[in-house]
Design a protein around this motif. Structure first.
Motif, mmCIF file in Angstrom:
data_model
loop_
_atom_site.group_PDB
_atom_site.id
_atom_site.type_symbol
_atom_site.label_atom_id
_atom_site.label_comp_id
_atom_site.label_asym_id
_atom_site.label_seq_id
_atom_site.Cartn_x
_atom_site.Cartn_y
_atom_site.Cartn_z
ATOM 1 N N GLU A 127 1.359 15.250 -29.087
ATOM 2 C CA GLU A 127 3.095 15.125 -28.514
ATOM 3 C C GLU A 127 2.585 14.334 -27.375
ATOM 4 O O GLU A 127 4.004 13.549 -27.039
ATOM 5 C CB GLU A 127 4.459 15.973 -28.781
ATOM 6 C CG GLU A 127 5.527 15.368 -27.962
ATOM 7 C CD GLU A 127 6.465 16.662 -28.167
ATOM 8 O OE1 GLU A 127 6.794 16.891 -28.692
ATOM 9 O OE2 GLU A 127 5.783 18.062 -27.360
ATOM 10 N N GLN A 138 6.560 22.614 -21.118
ATOM 11 C CA GLN A 138 5.729 24.446 -21.132
ATOM 12 C C GLN A 138 5.053 24.447 -19.564
ATOM 13 O O GLN A 138 5.284 24.918 -19.885
ATOM 14 C CB GLN A 138 4.614 23.674 -22.376
ATOM 15 C CG GLN A 138 5.448 23.502 -23.875
ATOM 16 C CD GLN A 138 3.959 24.410 -24.894
ATOM 17 O OE1 GLN A 138 3.689 25.094 -24.048
ATOM 18 N NE2 GLN A 138 4.507 23.866 -26.071
ATOM 19 N N THR A 192 9.682 29.145 -27.664
ATOM 20 C CA THR A 192 9.132 27.900 -26.950
ATOM 21 C C THR A 192 8.750 27.171 -28.131
ATOM 22 O O THR A 192 8.899 26.346 -28.205
ATOM 23 C CB THR A 192 7.742 28.339 -26.846
ATOM 24 O OG1 THR A 192 7.656 29.623 -25.642
ATOM 25 C CG2 THR A 192 6.634 27.816 -26.376
ATOM 26 N N ALA A 196 10.001 23.709 -28.827
ATOM 27 C CA ALA A 196 9.183 22.346 -29.872
ATOM 28 C C ALA A 196 9.714 21.895 -30.475
ATOM 29 O O ALA A 196 9.402 20.404 -30.534
ATOM 30 C CB ALA A 196 7.413 23.425 -29.975
ATOM 31 N N ARG A 203 15.731 19.215 -25.415
ATOM 32 C CA ARG A 203 14.433 19.860 -23.686
ATOM 33 C C ARG A 203 15.480 20.266 -22.670
ATOM 34 O O ARG A 203 14.912 19.837 -21.665
ATOM 35 C CB ARG A 203 13.241 19.777 -23.813
ATOM 36 C CG ARG A 203 12.431 20.231 -25.255
ATOM 37 C CD ARG A 203 11.035 19.869 -25.778
ATOM 38 N NE ARG A 203 10.087 19.655 -27.093
ATOM 39 C CZ ARG A 203 9.388 19.186 -27.125
ATOM 40 N NH1 ARG A 203 9.097 18.078 -26.500
ATOM 41 N NH2 ARG A 203 8.870 19.097 -28.514
ATOM 42 N N SER A 241 3.556 19.652 -31.413
ATOM 43 C CA SER A 241 4.641 20.199 -30.189
ATOM 44 C C SER A 241 4.021 21.123 -29.162
ATOM 45 O O SER A 241 4.629 21.082 -27.882
ATOM 46 C CB SER A 241 5.746 20.660 -30.352
ATOM 47 O OG SER A 241 5.297 21.263 -31.647
ATOM 48 N N HIS A 242 2.656 21.646 -30.091
ATOM 49 C CA HIS A 242 2.227 22.860 -29.209
ATOM 50 C C HIS A 242 3.010 23.950 -29.371
ATOM 51 O O HIS A 242 3.174 24.869 -28.266
ATOM 52 C CB HIS A 242 1.745 22.285 -27.377
ATOM 53 C CG HIS A 242 1.472 23.864 -26.874
ATOM 54 N ND1 HIS A 242 1.784 24.466 -25.864
ATOM 55 C CD2 HIS A 242 -0.693 23.683 -26.868
ATOM 56 C CE1 HIS A 242 0.340 25.298 -25.669
ATOM 57 N NE2 HIS A 242 -0.756 24.716 -26.321
ATOM 58 N N ALA A 243 4.159 24.086 -30.335
ATOM 59 C CA ALA A 243 4.608 25.075 -30.484
ATOM 60 C C ALA A 243 3.492 26.436 -31.357
ATOM 61 O O ALA A 243 2.966 26.218 -31.423
ATOM 62 C CB ALA A 243 5.333 24.978 -31.488
ATOM 63 N N HIS A 248 7.133 29.145 -35.685
ATOM 64 C CA HIS A 248 7.847 27.239 -36.021
ATOM 65 C C HIS A 248 8.757 27.050 -36.730
ATOM 66 O O HIS A 248 8.144 27.447 -38.108
ATOM 67 C CB HIS A 248 6.540 25.986 -35.925
ATOM 68 C CG HIS A 248 7.230 24.613 -35.282
ATOM 69 N ND1 HIS A 248 7.922 24.104 -36.124
ATOM 70 C CD2 HIS A 248 6.764 24.126 -34.097
ATOM 71 C CE1 HIS A 248 8.601 23.128 -35.985
ATOM 72 N NE2 HIS A 248 8.140 22.591 -34.581
ATOM 73 N N ASP A 254 4.977 20.154 -38.760
ATOM 74 C CA ASP A 254 4.262 20.115 -37.258
ATOM 75 C C ASP A 254 2.936 19.559 -36.849
ATOM 76 O O ASP A 254 2.038 18.487 -36.711
ATOM 77 C CB ASP A 254 4.003 21.199 -36.350
ATOM 78 C CG ASP A 254 3.792 20.731 -34.787
ATOM 79 O OD1 ASP A 254 5.346 20.777 -33.950
ATOM 80 O OD2 ASP A 254 2.862 21.334 -34.690
#
Length: 352
Positions: A127, A138, A192, A196, A203, A241-243, A248, A254
């Motif tokens: 993302e 983040q 988090t 995400a 956000r 999304s680096h979740a 998640h 994702d």
């Protein structure tokens, strides 16, 4: 006692004892080194960065010199071929990896790799290359959480958005207030993951009123930057999304989006690492279903290169990684101390 211990450690490394133990103990292992950020020590970016995950340029170069001295450095292609039974890895093999997609991987880490002709892997949260904001959300979240009561403020802001959400689909991805029995780490991962799952505008609507930052340069890579990393750095997945995927609400989506993005940029679309090191059995199964055959965790273990790969599930491999910091565990007053770094990495648990 600590002074005597340091003197002894320096002596044992200096006469080659640590190196000999390493060559014998770890000859059939792969050590996967995990890095995040590399920045000039005097830069404003370094001063503001989360130090646990940030190296100075000088310290990173010293660390690479150590790694090159004691390990046979391989590429992700070498690792994949080994796992497929197509080639052997060298003794005391090492793989250098970076997480997230920070632009300083290109600007500061890549030149140090090139100087030493060392390959590496970037686990990219896909993302980030398309985000409009210069500050990665983040990183903004880390700054907020570091403030007193920051996590509770974040939970309250999400709860307020949840209460006002009219769209049931959007409401379903928003968590409510924490329960008393939930620990801090669980709450942070849940927050988090909730952020995400939002789009960028949502956000920003939550974070901007809570954290004030002066305008700065772009923190993360963009699409044009990716070609500049090649051929030295292979791009693999780190979620979209680096979740933390185990928290998640739409982890399967994702993972699928990340793989599609990797295919679009000609990345290694069957290789990934778990963001935040967060995974469970369900996450592993979702990753396999999405097509990821090699998954890296943040479990600090050395990979046993003689092990038959039939777990965690057929067709999928899970490998540990060692997070390397630039702090009192690896440094003395002059920077990276080889004897400290040796004791930090040489004696890690070897997977069974």
């Amino acid at each position: 006692m600590s002074v005597a211990k340091n003197v002894l450690r320096k002596l044992l490394y200096g006469v080659g004892m640590f190196g000999l133990i390493h060559r014998l103990r770890n000859r059939h292992t792969l050590t996967v080194f995990m890095f995040h950020r590399v920045l000039p020590k005097q830069s404003a970016e370094y001063q503001a960065a989360e130090k646990e995950f940030t190296f100075t340029v000088e310290g990173f170069g010293q660390c690479l010199d150590f790694i090159q001295r004691h390990y046979g450095i391989v590429s992700q292609a070498d690792v994949t071929a080994h796992l497929n039974g197509q080639q052997r890895l060298p003794q005391c093999a090492g793989l250098i990896t970076f997480d997230d997609g920070w632009r300083d991987t290109l600007v500061h880490a890549l030149p140090e790799l090139k100087k030493r002709a060392l390959p590496a892997v970037l686990f990219l949260a896909t993302e980030v290359v398309d985000l409009q904001a210069n500050d990665w959300w983040q990183d903004v979240l880390v700054e907020l959480i570091a403030q007193e009561g920051g996590l509770s403020r974040m939970e309250s802001a999400i709860e307020a958005l949840r209460a006002s959400a009219l769209d049931p689909d959007k409401k379903s991805v928003l968590v409510g207030r924490h329960q008393p029995a939930e620990d801090y780490a669980f709450r942070l991962r849940r927050v988090t993951a909730t952020l995400a799952a939002m789009d960028e505008s949502q956000r920003q609507a939550i974070l901007q009123p809570l954290v004030s930052r002066s305008p700065g340069a772009r923190q993360m890579l963009n699409r044009a930057d990716l070609d500049l990393l090649r051929p030295w750095i292979t791009i693999a997945g780190h979620g979209h999304s680096h979740a933390p995927l185990s928290h998640h609400p739409r982890a399967r989506d994702d993972l699928a989006t990340c793989r599609a993005q990797l295919q679009a940029i000609d990345g290694e679309d069957t290789v990934m690492s778990f963001p935040h090191g967060a995974y469970d059995q369900a996450t592993l199964q979702q990753a396999q279903a999405a097509g990821y055959q090699v998954c890296y965790s943040s479990d600090p273990t050395l990979v046993n290169t003689t092990r038959s790969r039939s777990t965690p599930t057929p067709g999928q491999t899970l490998l540990g990684r060692i997070h390397i910091p630039e702090n009192e565990w690896t440094c003395d007053e002059n920077g990276i101390a080889a004897e400290k770094l040796a004791t930090f990495v040489f004696f890690r648990t070897i997977e069974q």
